[in-house]
Design an enzyme around this catalytic site. Structure first.
Site, short mmCIF file in Angstrom:
data_model
loop_
_atom_site.label_atom_id
_atom_site.label_comp_id
_atom_site.label_asym_id
_atom_site.label_seq_id
_atom_site.Cartn_x
_atom_site.Cartn_y
_atom_site.Cartn_z
CG LEU A 84 -1.87 -0.98 1.25
CD1 LEU A 84 -2.80 -1.09 2.62
CD2 LEU A 84 -3.30 -1.14 0.13
CG ASP A 85 -0.09 4.92 -2.19
OD1 ASP A 85 -0.63 5.06 -1.10
OD2 ASP A 85 -0.85 4.92 -3.50
NE ARG A 86 5.17 8.51 4.71
CZ ARG A 86 5.49 10.25 4.88
NH1 ARG A 86 5.12 10.70 4.12
NH2 ARG A 86 5.54 10.65 5.53
CB SER A 88 -3.15 3.57 0.51
OG SER A 88 -3.45 4.33 -0.50
#
Length: 240
Positions: A84-86, A88
């Site tokens: 998951l990106d930072r 999210s």
């Protein structure tokens, strides 16, 4: 191969010099340079990753990683299945079971990921139509499997998982995202787990994941029984 050929690997005290010998780590003692190896238990956790946490084991910018949220008593080396990106948040499956991780991420299994998406404004009917038809972005055709309007968010499903795919698609129709939370990976649900908390998978959840990728595995909630391995692979693993 070099470790075995040079006589540095022993099984039950006997030096192994030929390749391909199959062993049972649960019943035999394997050593490299006299150091006894032990089979690593398989670990399966669900972590609710908060925002501002990255999914790498180490971050060159010294940002907080998901590893900092795991139990201190956890001795096994684990990694996240997908990322998951930072910015999210939500469900992150954490394990040291490479077979399961590979199966869940392989495109042929079409494992769905489900998200809740909060936006700066409602999508228009035309924008919803465009998203359902697919968006061209950076030379890629991005598609959603599911787009449902809920009370204050959108429920979005996909299985392709391109880099920042949902954010790119919504941006392409001119709608900004204020919050993005993953709530499911295949049959595995985030449920009521609070941000920053973790839990072990239940046996039924682990079985459901294996069923989703078409495998039958006899597993417990926390570990899988060790199976016979070749001495070559065991020795190489000790040096990684």
């Amino acid at each position: 191969e070099r470790l075995i050929a040079s006589g540095r690997v022993t099984v039950n005290g006997v030096t192994i010099r030929h390749q391909g010998l199959c062993i049972d780590p649960s019943a035999q003692q394997i050593a490299v340079d006299g150091r006894l190896l032990s089979p690593q238990s398989k670990v399966y956790l669900v972590l609710h990753k908060p925002r501002n946490v990255v999914c790498t084991a180490r971050d060159p910018q010294a940002r907080r990683t998901f590893q900092a949220l795991l139990p201190e008593a956890l001795r096994e080396r684990v990694y996240s299945v997908g990322r998951l990106d930072r910015d999210s948040e939500g469900l992150l499956l954490v394990t040291n079971d490479g077979d399961l991780a590979h199966a869940l991420m392989h495109p042929r299994h079409n494992i769905a990921k489900t998200y809740l998406v909060w936006t700066k404004r409602r999508l228009s009917a035309r924008e919803e139509q465009l998203l359902r038809a697919g968006i061209r972005s950076r030379g890629e055709h991005l598609e959603l499997d599911l787009l449902e309007r809920q009370q204050d968010a959108y429920r979005v499903g996909l299985h392709t998982g391109r880099n920042r795919q949902i954010r790119r698609m919504f941006a392409a129709v001119g709608v900004g995202i204020t919050r993005l939370q993953r709530v499911a990976v295949g049959p595995l649900q985030l449920g009521t787990l609070r941000a920053g908390d973790w839990r072990y998978l239940a046996a039924r959840e682990l079985k459901a994941l294996w069923d989703a990728v078409g495998h039958q595995q006899a597993v417990s909630a926390h570990q899988k029984s060790a199976k016979p391995k070749c001495a070559q692979r065991e020795a190489l693993a000790s040096r990684r």
